[in-house]
Design an enzyme around this catalytic site. Structure first.
Site, PDB file in Angstrom:
ATOM      1  N   GLU A 114       0.838  -1.209   0.000  1.00 10.41           N
ATOM      2  CA  GLU A 114       0.000   0.000   0.000  1.00 10.41           C
ATOM      3  C   GLU A 114       0.871   1.255   0.000  1.00 10.41           C
ATOM      4  OE1 GLU A 114      -3.000  -0.022   3.031  1.00 10.41           O
ATOM      5  OE2 GLU A 114      -4.031  -1.728   2.131  1.00 10.41           O
ATOM      6  N   ASN A 204       9.779  14.260   0.867  1.00 12.92           N
ATOM      7  CA  ASN A 204       9.807  15.660   1.283  1.00 12.92           C
ATOM      8  C   ASN A 204       8.544  15.938   2.100  1.00 12.92           C
ATOM      9  OD1 ASN A 204       7.659  16.799  -0.446  1.00 12.92           O
ATOM     10  ND2 ASN A 204       9.053  16.326  -2.143  1.00 12.92           N
ATOM     11  N   ARG A 215      -3.349   8.147   4.963  1.00 13.05           N
ATOM     12  CA  ARG A 215      -3.118   6.890   5.703  1.00 13.05           C
ATOM     13  C   ARG A 215      -3.303   7.026   7.217  1.00 13.05           C
ATOM     14  NH1 ARG A 215      -3.694   3.125   1.720  1.00 13.05           N
ATOM     15  NH2 ARG A 215      -2.351   3.626  -0.038  1.00 13.05           N
TER      16      ARG A 215
HETATM   17  C1  LIG Z   1      -8.313   4.111   2.423  1.00 17.10           C
HETATM   18  C2  LIG Z   1      -7.668   3.742   1.121  1.00 17.10           C
HETATM   19  C3  LIG Z   1      -8.143   2.682   0.388  1.00 17.10           C
HETATM   20  C4  LIG Z   1      -7.545   2.332  -0.814  1.00 17.10           C
HETATM   21  N1  LIG Z   1      -8.023   1.266  -1.540  1.00 17.10           N
HETATM   22  C5  LIG Z   1      -7.467   0.941  -2.733  1.00 17.10           C
HETATM   23  C6  LIG Z   1      -7.947  -0.158  -3.525  1.00 17.10           C
HETATM   24  O1  LIG Z   1      -8.863  -0.842  -3.143  1.00 17.10           O
HETATM   25  N2  LIG Z   1      -7.326  -0.428  -4.681  1.00 17.10           N
HETATM   26  C7  LIG Z   1      -6.299   0.327  -5.150  1.00 17.10           C
HETATM   27  O2  LIG Z   1      -5.785   0.042  -6.231  1.00 17.10           O
HETATM   28  N3  LIG Z   1      -5.802   1.353  -4.438  1.00 17.10           N
HETATM   29  C8  LIG Z   1      -6.365   1.676  -3.247  1.00 17.10           C
HETATM   30  N4  LIG Z   1      -5.864   2.729  -2.526  1.00 17.10           N
HETATM   31  C9  LIG Z   1      -4.699   3.446  -3.041  1.00 17.10           C
HETATM   32  C10 LIG Z   1      -5.117   4.776  -3.701  1.00 17.10           C
HETATM   33  O3  LIG Z   1      -5.936   4.534  -4.812  1.00 17.10           O
HETATM   34  C11 LIG Z   1      -3.883   5.544  -4.150  1.00 17.10           C
HETATM   35  O4  LIG Z   1      -3.169   4.831  -5.121  1.00 17.10           O
HETATM   36  C12 LIG Z   1      -2.933   5.853  -3.032  1.00 17.10           C
HETATM   37  O5  LIG Z   1      -3.629   6.359  -1.926  1.00 17.10           O
HETATM   38  C13 LIG Z   1      -1.866   6.843  -3.506  1.00 17.10           C
HETATM   39  O6  LIG Z   1      -2.445   8.120  -3.542  1.00 17.10           O
HETATM   40  P1  LIG Z   1      -2.598   9.008  -4.861  1.00 17.10           P
HETATM   41  O7  LIG Z   1      -3.187   8.235  -5.956  1.00 17.10           O
HETATM   42  O8  LIG Z   1      -3.272  10.247  -4.427  1.00 17.10           O
HETATM   43  O9  LIG Z   1      -1.153   9.277  -5.430  1.00 17.10           O
HETATM   44  P2  LIG Z   1       0.294   9.629  -4.940  1.00 17.10           P
HETATM   45  O10 LIG Z   1       1.193   8.812  -5.735  1.00 17.10           O
HETATM   46  O11 LIG Z   1       0.429   9.535  -3.449  1.00 17.10           O
HETATM   47  O12 LIG Z   1       0.460  11.107  -5.414  1.00 17.10           O
HETATM   48  C14 LIG Z   1       0.030  12.228  -4.646  1.00 17.10           C
HETATM   49  C15 LIG Z   1      -0.726  13.198  -5.519  1.00 17.10           C
HETATM   50  O13 LIG Z   1       0.093  13.593  -6.617  1.00 17.10           O
HETATM   51  C16 LIG Z   1      -0.705  13.751  -7.783  1.00 17.10           C
HETATM   52  N5  LIG Z   1      -0.298  12.777  -8.791  1.00 17.10           N
HETATM   53  C17 LIG Z   1       0.565  11.738  -8.626  1.00 17.10           C
HETATM   54  N6  LIG Z   1       0.733  11.086  -9.761  1.00 17.10           N
HETATM   55  C18 LIG Z   1      -0.048  11.685 -10.676  1.00 17.10           C
HETATM   56  C19 LIG Z   1      -0.319  11.440 -12.039  1.00 17.10           C
HETATM   57  N7  LIG Z   1       0.251  10.449 -12.701  1.00 17.10           N
HETATM   58  N8  LIG Z   1      -1.155  12.257 -12.674  1.00 17.10           N
HETATM   59  C20 LIG Z   1      -1.749  13.285 -12.030  1.00 17.10           C
HETATM   60  N9  LIG Z   1      -1.555  13.580 -10.725  1.00 17.10           N
HETATM   61  C21 LIG Z   1      -0.709  12.787 -10.057  1.00 17.10           C
HETATM   62  C22 LIG Z   1      -2.145  13.561  -7.333  1.00 17.10           C
HETATM   63  O14 LIG Z   1      -2.684  14.803  -6.939  1.00 17.10           O
HETATM   64  C23 LIG Z   1      -2.002  12.667  -6.142  1.00 17.10           C
HETATM   65  O15 LIG Z   1      -3.103  12.724  -5.240  1.00 17.10           O
HETATM   66  C24 LIG Z   1      -6.449   3.074  -1.307  1.00 17.10           C
HETATM   67  C25 LIG Z   1      -5.973   4.147  -0.541  1.00 17.10           C
HETATM   68  C26 LIG Z   1      -6.564   4.484   0.642  1.00 17.10           C
HETATM   69  C27 LIG Z   1      -5.989   5.654   1.428  1.00 17.10           C
END
Ligand SMILES: Cc1cc2nc3c(=O)[nH]c(=O)nc-3n(C[C@H](O)[C@H](O)[C@H](O)COP(=O)(O)OP(=O)(O)OC[C@H]3O[C@@H](n4cnc5c(N)ncnc54)[C@H](O)[C@@H]3O)c2cc1C
Length: 252
Positions: A114, A204, A215
């Protein structure tokens, strides 16, 4: 779970390249600075001696944008107020300059699966192809943490059985001529999510804020929520003002 802060941002005050009009004479007027290449520069930026390097670096970066080192606005002259305003305005890019690195052991492969979804953190994780899993201890989720409870015994039995199969598979595959690395990379297929892993993770402060918001949250998995809470409490020691708006209890 053991989360150890092993590196974090340190400011090199003696090499701050402050130029005109931030001459010694100019700075003198704002903080009694007598030698911009000496410790007194730190005293000038860190008006509260408890301000941390990580927090002050964010302020320095912000002030570099407008060349406002002389702190013209009294309402944001203090570091906590300056950073509160940065967060309020959404100008969080200045929080990207300071970083923190943790060495994390005693967590499950489920947790790191995760964690590594967060693309702005950097990772170096223990290899299951090189490292023998034979001696690893399972990491069960908080709901299964009571030794002797029926669910713990059930989980423990399942893990032990998988571990036996893992060892046997390594043996069989090595006997067939596969290298140890090839045998382990194939045998790990039968290991459960509870398998212990270790990871070095760097981020960072802006990235950490984003990860912790997601999280250290009531909707998050219990183990990663505990991890995020631990990271937050350690980040508060090195960048308290950067996390001043975060709650003590998980986000809801
Ligand atoms: C409670 C919970 C349940 C979850 N359940 C699942 C699940 O069932 N299945 C699953 O697959 N995942 C699950 N996830 C994971 C979730 O979908 C995200 O992949 C994870 O939280 C990473 O966060 P993020 O996608 O915001 O990206 P991060 O990689 O953390 O990036 C942070 C931010 O940067 C920006 N960013 C990063 N990359 C890009 C890009 N390529 N294009 C545009 N903007 C970008 C966005 O604003 C993003 O929010 C879960 C997460 C949580 C917290």
């Amino acid at each position: 779970m053991k989360v150890t802060l092993i590196a974090s941002t340190h400011m090199d005050w003696v090499v701050l390249p402050l130029e005109e009009p931030y001459s010694n004479e100019f700075l003198d007027a704002f903080g009694g600075v007598t030698n911009r290449m000496g410790n007194t520069t730190e005293q000038w930026m860190k008006q509260d001696e408890d301000d941390s390097d990580a927090d002050v670096l964010a302020e320095f970066a912000g002030r570099a944008c407008y060349q406002s080192f002389h702190k013209p606005n009294p309402s944001t002259a203090a570091n906590d107020d300056y950073i509160a305003n940065i967060i309020f305005q959404g100008h969080e890019s200045v929080l990207e300059h300071a970083s923190a690195t943790f060495y994390v052991i005693g967590v499950s492969r489920a947790l790191t699966h995760e964690l590594i979804r967060h693309r702005h953190l950097s990772y170096s994780e223990m290899s299951q192809r090189f490292v023998d899993l034979e001696n690893t201890t399972p990491v069960f989720p908080p709901a299964i943490d009571q030794a002797d409870a029926e669910e713990w015994v059930t989980a423990e039995n399942a893990y032990s059985s998988a571990l036996e199969d893992y060892k046997y598979l390594v043996e069989l595959l090595e006997a067939k001529g596969f290298t140890r690395k090839q045998a382990r990379e194939a045998a790990r297929a039968v290991m459960p999510n509870a398998t212990e892993t270790r990871i070095v993770v760097t981020g960072n402060m802006r990235a950490w804020r984003d990860v912790i918001k997601k999280r250290f949250h009531v909707a998050a998995d219990a183990e990663i929520r505990e991890f995020a809470g631990e990271v937050l409490s350690q980040l508060r020691t090195i960048a308290p003002n950067t996390f001043q708006d975060f709650p003590e209890e998980p986000f809801a």
